[in-house]
Write a protein that holds these residues in place. Structure first.
Motif, PDB file in Angstrom:
ATOM      1  N   VAL A  23       0.844  -1.204   0.000  1.00 46.99           N
ATOM      2  CA  VAL A  23       0.000   0.000   0.000  1.00 46.99           C
ATOM      3  C   VAL A  23       0.868   1.239   0.000  1.00 46.99           C
ATOM      4  CG1 VAL A  23      -1.730   1.318   1.280  1.00 46.99           C
ATOM      5  CG2 VAL A  23      -1.917  -1.167   1.092  1.00 46.99           C
ATOM      6  N   LYS A  24       1.911   1.178   0.885  1.00 43.10           N
ATOM      7  CA  LYS A  24       2.804   2.329   0.943  1.00 43.10           C
ATOM      8  C   LYS A  24       3.489   2.559  -0.394  1.00 43.10           C
ATOM      9  CE  LYS A  24       3.738   2.087   5.915  1.00 43.10           C
ATOM     10  NZ  LYS A  24       4.764   1.908   6.974  1.00 43.10           N
ATOM     11  N   GLN A  25       3.845   1.424  -1.049  1.00 43.41           N
ATOM     12  CA  GLN A  25       4.487   1.585  -2.357  1.00 43.41           C
ATOM     13  C   GLN A  25       3.533   2.228  -3.378  1.00 43.41           C
ATOM     14  OE1 GLN A  25       5.848  -2.299  -3.465  1.00 43.41           O
ATOM     15  NE2 GLN A  25       7.602  -2.274  -2.027  1.00 43.41           N
ATOM     16  N   LEU A  26       2.258   1.811  -3.363  1.00 43.48           N
ATOM     17  CA  LEU A  26       1.265   2.392  -4.302  1.00 43.48           C
ATOM     18  C   LEU A  26       1.032   3.871  -4.028  1.00 43.48           C
ATOM     19  CD1 LEU A  26      -1.330  -0.525  -4.495  1.00 43.48           C
ATOM     20  CD2 LEU A  26       0.334   0.163  -6.233  1.00 43.48           C
ATOM     21  N   GLU A  27       0.941   4.173  -2.703  1.00 48.76           N
ATOM     22  CA  GLU A  27       0.737   5.586  -2.371  1.00 48.76           C
ATOM     23  C   GLU A  27       1.941   6.416  -2.807  1.00 48.76           C
ATOM     24  OE1 GLU A  27      -0.014   5.671   1.765  1.00 48.76           O
ATOM     25  OE2 GLU A  27      -2.124   5.005   1.594  1.00 48.76           O
ATOM     26  N   ALA A  28       3.130   5.802  -2.655  1.00 47.11           N
ATOM     27  CA  ALA A  28       4.332   6.518  -3.080  1.00 47.11           C
ATOM     28  C   ALA A  28       4.322   6.740  -4.593  1.00 47.11           C
ATOM     29  CB  ALA A  28       5.562   5.742  -2.644  1.00 47.11           C
ATOM     30  N   ARG A  29       3.895   5.701  -5.317  1.00 43.57           N
ATOM     31  CA  ARG A  29       3.831   5.847  -6.783  1.00 43.57           C
ATOM     32  C   ARG A  29       2.773   6.891  -7.194  1.00 43.57           C
ATOM     33  NH1 ARG A  29       3.221   0.053  -9.294  1.00 43.57           N
ATOM     34  NH2 ARG A  29       3.108   1.350 -11.189  1.00 43.57           N
ATOM     35  N   ARG A  30       1.615   6.861  -6.436  1.00 39.49           N
ATOM     36  CA  ARG A  30       0.569   7.851  -6.764  1.00 39.49           C
ATOM     37  C   ARG A  30       1.064   9.258  -6.492  1.00 39.49           C
ATOM     38  NH1 ARG A  30      -4.716   8.063  -3.166  1.00 39.49           N
ATOM     39  NH2 ARG A  30      -3.127   8.920  -1.779  1.00 39.49           N
ATOM     40  N   ALA A  31       1.793   9.430  -5.416  1.00 34.31           N
ATOM     41  CA  ALA A  31       2.310  10.761  -5.080  1.00 34.31           C
ATOM     42  C   ALA A  31       3.325  11.228  -6.108  1.00 34.31           C
ATOM     43  CB  ALA A  31       2.919  10.723  -3.683  1.00 34.31           C
ATOM     44  N   TRP A  47      -1.773  14.921  -9.579  1.00 31.64           N
ATOM     45  CA  TRP A  47      -2.779  13.895  -9.254  1.00 31.64           C
ATOM     46  C   TRP A  47      -4.001  14.522  -8.613  1.00 31.64           C
ATOM     47  CZ3 TRP A  47      -4.116   9.023 -10.062  1.00 31.64           C
ATOM     48  CH2 TRP A  47      -4.984   8.420  -9.200  1.00 31.64           C
ATOM     49  N   ALA A  48      -3.800  15.388  -7.693  1.00 29.03           N
ATOM     50  CA  ALA A  48      -4.930  16.019  -6.991  1.00 29.03           C
ATOM     51  C   ALA A  48      -5.779  16.806  -7.962  1.00 29.03           C
ATOM     52  CB  ALA A  48      -4.404  16.920  -5.877  1.00 29.03           C
ATOM     53  N   SER A  49      -5.100  17.455  -8.893  1.00 22.23           N
ATOM     54  CA  SER A  49      -5.841  18.243  -9.885  1.00 22.23           C
ATOM     55  C   SER A  49      -6.706  17.363 -10.752  1.00 22.23           C
ATOM     56  CB  SER A  49      -4.855  19.021 -10.745  1.00 22.23           C
ATOM     57  OG  SER A  49      -5.474  19.600 -11.847  1.00 22.23           O
ATOM     58  N   CYS A  50      -6.205  16.228 -11.130  1.00 19.53           N
ATOM     59  CA  CYS A  50      -6.979  15.295 -11.969  1.00 19.53           C
ATOM     60  C   CYS A  50      -8.192  14.793 -11.215  1.00 19.53           C
ATOM     61  CB  CYS A  50      -6.091  14.129 -12.410  1.00 19.53           C
ATOM     62  SG  CYS A  50      -4.810  14.625 -13.591  1.00 19.53           S
ATOM     63  N   ILE A  51      -8.017  14.508  -9.937  1.00 23.76           N
ATOM     64  CA  ILE A  51      -9.140  14.031  -9.132  1.00 23.76           C
ATOM     65  C   ILE A  51     -10.230  15.087  -9.083  1.00 23.76           C
ATOM     66  CG2 ILE A  51      -9.834  13.300  -6.829  1.00 23.76           C
ATOM     67  CD1 ILE A  51      -8.284  11.208  -8.394  1.00 23.76           C
ATOM     68  N   GLU A  52      -9.855  16.338  -8.902  1.00 22.57           N
ATOM     69  CA  GLU A  52     -10.845  17.423  -8.827  1.00 22.57           C
ATOM     70  C   GLU A  52     -11.592  17.577 -10.151  1.00 22.57           C
ATOM     71  OE1 GLU A  52      -8.775  20.870  -7.642  1.00 22.57           O
ATOM     72  OE2 GLU A  52      -8.393  20.185  -5.565  1.00 22.57           O
TER      73      GLU A  52
END
Length: 274
Positions: free
Chosen positions: A1-9, A14-19
């Motif tokens: 999970v930590k690895q995925l979150e690191a990759r997402r970060a 990313w935050a802009s795309c979510i919005e």
């Protein structure tokens, strides 16, 4: 999970795309609501339209068709009338020109046979078309109208007779024009009436006019068996000249009865004038 979150970060914006994705989801929901509202309104209007169509008289379509036929027919008739009016005007102008030429030919011929003077070679009628008004044309104003005047010609020079001729010339011109009009327009005219035709004429013109009348009647009697000439006159000399034509055997004299004071009518032989 930590690895995925690191990759997402590590993914940029990313935050802009979510919005933006969430905003797009909200717009889709809004459009769906509007689509549903419009669909409902469309169904309502369709139902109202069907109800109104059901309430319309079924003969309206036929009445509309008939009205359209009348409109188109009227338009065609109007165009035809315009063409007919144009053709009629051209025909009338040709007829007018032809008849004026015939009348003037007869006027010249009769005048030269009758008039004993040397100051006028011949006379003729001139026709001038009146100018069209500057106002908007109406059915009456569109009709062509002419003004006529009598001219006298001497050595190919034309002058209006009005105010330039004597009373005798005016009287003779009036008689000549009437004779020409009668011969031109009155086909098989069985009667010719002259009231005091020699008034204001000198003796020479009276004799020549009588000769012209005799010549005219002789020509008319070749085509008509029952031609009649009625002359009302006080000029016995003119009647004597007419008697030379051998087509009249008697005349009627109107006189006053000295005894009763009333008018009396007597038949007399032409020989009595001699």
């Amino acid at each position: 999970v930590k690895q995925l979150e690191a990759r997402r970060a590590a993914i940029p914006q990313w935050a802009s795309c979510i919005e933006r994705l969430e905003a797009a989801g909200r717009e889709v929901a809004t459009f769906r609501e509007r689509h549903a509202a419009l669909t409902g309104r469309f169904k309502l209007l369709r139902k109202q339209l069907l109800d109104k169509q059901a309430a319309i008289d079924p003969t309206v379509d036929e009445e509309h068709r008939q009205a359209l036929i009348r409109l188109r027919t009227t338009e065609i008739a109007r165009r035809d009338l315009v063409k007919f009016q144009s053709a009629l005007e051209k025909a009338l102008m040709r007829f007018h020109s032809t008849k004026m030429s015939e009348v003037n030919h007869l006027i010249r011929e009769i005048w030269q046979q009758t008039y004993q003077g040397h100051d006028i070679d011949y006379i003729e009628i001139k026709s001038d078309m009146e100018k069209e008004p500057k106002t908007a044309p109406t059915a009456k104003s569109r009709a062509r109208s002419y003004t006529y005047r009598v001219v006298m010609v001497k050595d190919k020079v034309e002058l209006d007779m009005r105010g330039r001729c004597s009373a005798g010339q005016k009287e003779l011109a009036s008689l000549v024009i009437r004779l020409a009009l009668a011969e031109t327009f009155c086909l098989r005219c069985g009667i010719l009436a002259l009231d005091e035709p020699t008034a204001n004429l000198d003796r020479a013109n009276v004799e020549s006019f009588a000769t012209t009348i005799i010549r005219l009647i002789t020509a008319l009697k070749r085509h008509q068996d029952h031609f009649q000439l009625i002359v009302i006159t006080h000029d016995e000399e003119f009647v004597q000249h007419l008697a030379q034509g051998k087509f009249c055997q008697y005349y009627w004299r109107v006189s006053k009865d000295d005894r009763t004071g009333s008018s009396k009518l007597e038949r007399n032989d032409m020989i009595s004038l001699g």
